[in-house]
Scaffold this active site. Structure first.
Site, short mmCIF file in Angstrom:
data_model
loop_
_atom_site.label_atom_id
_atom_site.label_comp_id
_atom_site.label_asym_id
_atom_site.label_seq_id
_atom_site.Cartn_x
_atom_site.Cartn_y
_atom_site.Cartn_z
N ARG A 166 32.17 64.50 15.36
CA ARG A 166 33.03 63.48 14.77
C ARG A 166 32.81 62.20 15.57
O ARG A 166 32.49 62.23 16.76
CB ARG A 166 34.49 63.89 14.86
CG ARG A 166 34.83 65.19 14.14
CD ARG A 166 36.30 65.55 14.35
NE ARG A 166 36.67 66.75 13.60
CZ ARG A 166 36.63 67.99 14.12
NH1 ARG A 166 36.24 68.16 15.38
NH2 ARG A 166 36.98 69.03 13.38
N LYS A 189 39.57 68.59 17.63
CA LYS A 189 40.95 68.51 17.17
C LYS A 189 41.80 69.61 17.80
O LYS A 189 41.34 70.74 17.95
CB LYS A 189 41.01 68.63 15.64
CG LYS A 189 40.46 67.41 14.91
CD LYS A 189 40.65 67.56 13.41
CE LYS A 189 40.20 66.32 12.66
NZ LYS A 189 40.38 66.46 11.20
N HIS A 257 30.64 59.14 9.20
CA HIS A 257 31.10 60.51 8.95
C HIS A 257 30.13 61.25 8.03
O HIS A 257 30.02 62.49 8.11
CB HIS A 257 32.50 60.49 8.33
CG HIS A 257 33.21 61.80 8.43
ND1 HIS A 257 33.51 62.40 9.64
CD2 HIS A 257 33.67 62.65 7.47
CE1 HIS A 257 34.13 63.55 9.42
NE2 HIS A 257 34.24 63.72 8.11
N ARG A 260 27.71 63.38 9.89
CA ARG A 260 28.21 64.71 10.27
C ARG A 260 28.08 65.68 9.09
O ARG A 260 27.68 66.83 9.28
CB ARG A 260 29.66 64.58 10.73
CG ARG A 260 30.39 65.88 11.03
CD ARG A 260 31.71 65.55 11.71
NE ARG A 260 32.74 66.55 11.48
CZ ARG A 260 32.92 67.64 12.22
NH1 ARG A 260 32.09 67.90 13.22
NH2 ARG A 260 33.90 68.48 11.97
N HIS A 283 35.32 73.71 12.80
CA HIS A 283 36.26 73.92 11.71
C HIS A 283 37.07 75.20 11.95
O HIS A 283 36.52 76.23 12.34
CB HIS A 283 35.54 74.06 10.37
CG HIS A 283 35.00 72.77 9.86
ND1 HIS A 283 33.97 72.70 8.94
CD2 HIS A 283 35.35 71.48 10.12
CE1 HIS A 283 33.71 71.42 8.67
NE2 HIS A 283 34.54 70.67 9.37
N TYR A 292 32.21 70.82 3.22
CA TYR A 292 31.27 69.93 3.90
C TYR A 292 29.86 70.12 3.40
O TYR A 292 29.10 69.16 3.25
CB TYR A 292 31.30 70.22 5.41
CG TYR A 292 32.08 69.22 6.21
CD1 TYR A 292 33.45 69.09 6.04
CD2 TYR A 292 31.45 68.40 7.13
CE1 TYR A 292 34.18 68.19 6.78
CE2 TYR A 292 32.18 67.49 7.88
CZ TYR A 292 33.54 67.38 7.70
OH TYR A 292 34.25 66.48 8.44
#
Length: 311
Positions: A166, A189, A257, A260, A283, A292
């Site tokens: 990211r 995250k 993005h 990615r 993820h 994705y």
């Protein structure tokens, strides 16, 4: 009753909101960005309810919420121009807060909580082809009049495409993370860590940027710096790619993005395993990786059957 000026938040409501946000942050590993979004969502709802009822919303007044109140809020947000996806997220945050409040205070909010969110079509990501991604990197590498800045932008984008980072993860790297080894530990995250392989071309791109960078590399300082020495902002990287795509005639979806996304899609096209790609991207859900990479349900089921012990 309609009120144009938002009413001040009642102290008891402000306290409840603060407690809920603290709980979300502490127990669910919500990012600061998510917590701020939740706060904005709830403030919008509580402000509306204050105007709707004619007095500041309190926990006791919220106990009387019905479907009609929730529908009125949704209609107000749509009239303000809020899209279906944003409205669905906002209503989800409101329901989570109300569910917590009903459990805490013993309220029956089942009627309000039964209100459905609007349906929306989830837009699929549009990765670049390998040729488009390489052309964009080549253009960025020569697209700034200051050579070290061009080398910096190319290094960041090589990290996004070569490692699937990211942009916040790439720009969050510090001097202590260099030199890169064969693997790079990334904190993503929710504070979750993962290891991603480091390609020689990516390591070389960062080394070239550091060779030209006028700022001294220090363990507690940003690896990627802006013109004045501070941490590089995502907007500056986006601007570099925006100029490159304009020169190359690439679509507006060619964003940092998208690199990615491209990392994931290109790995899958080369025979990569979907579960491994999920781990590399960080993820939590395989279905997110499916989106994705544009994997269809048949492919996803094939992966599931291969991985499941009773498949």
């Amino acid at each position: 009753m309609t009120q144009t000026t938002p009413l001040a938040l009642a102290p008891a409501t402000a306290d409840a909101l603060g407690r809920w946000l603290d709980l979300e942050s502490a127990t669910r590993d919500r990012s600061l960005h998510t917590i701020n979004a939740y706060r904005a969502d709830l403030l919008a709802f509580l402000s509306f309810m204050g105007g709707h009822e004619g007095h500041a919303a309190t926990p006791k007044s919220l106990a009387k919420l019905r479907q009609g109140d929730m529908r009125a809020f949704a209609a107000s947000e749509r009239a303000r121009g809020l899209g279906a996806r944003s409205l669905a997220r906002r209503q989800s945050a409101v329901r989570s807060f109300l569910r917590w409040l009903s459990d805490r205070e013993g309220y029956d909010l089942s009627a309000a909580l039964s209100t459905r969110s609007p349906k929306y079509s989830r837009s699929l990501p549009r990765p670049l082809s390998p040729e488009q991604a390489q052309d964009a990197l080549d253009m960025v590498a020569t697209g700034h009049q200051v050579p070290w800045v061009a080398a910096r932008d190319a290094a960041v984008m090589t990290l996004l495409w070569g490692c699937g980072l990211r942009i916040s993860e790439a720009l969050g790297l510090d001097g202590r993370d260099w030199p890169f080894r064969d693997n790079l530990t990334i904190t993503g995250k929710g504070g979750k860590q993962r290891r991603v392989p480091m390609l020689p071309v990516t390591r070389d791109a960062v080394a070239e940027y550091l060779r030209q960078c006028p700022w001294r590399l220090a363990p507690d300082q940003p690896l990627f710096r802006g013109m004045r020495g501070g941490r590089l902002s995502p907007d500056q990287v986006s601007g570099a790619l925006r100029r490159a795509r304009a020169s190359l005639g690439l679509p507006e979806t060619a964003t940092p993005h998208a690199l990615r996304h491209s990392f994931a899609t290109h790995l899958l096209s080369a025979g990569g395993d979907l579960r491994t790609i999920q781990e590399l991207l960080g993820h939590a859900s395989l279905s997110t990786t499916q989106v994705y990479t544009g994997v269809d349900d048949a492919h996803l089921m094939a992966v599931y059957r291969a991985a499941h012990p009773r498949g």
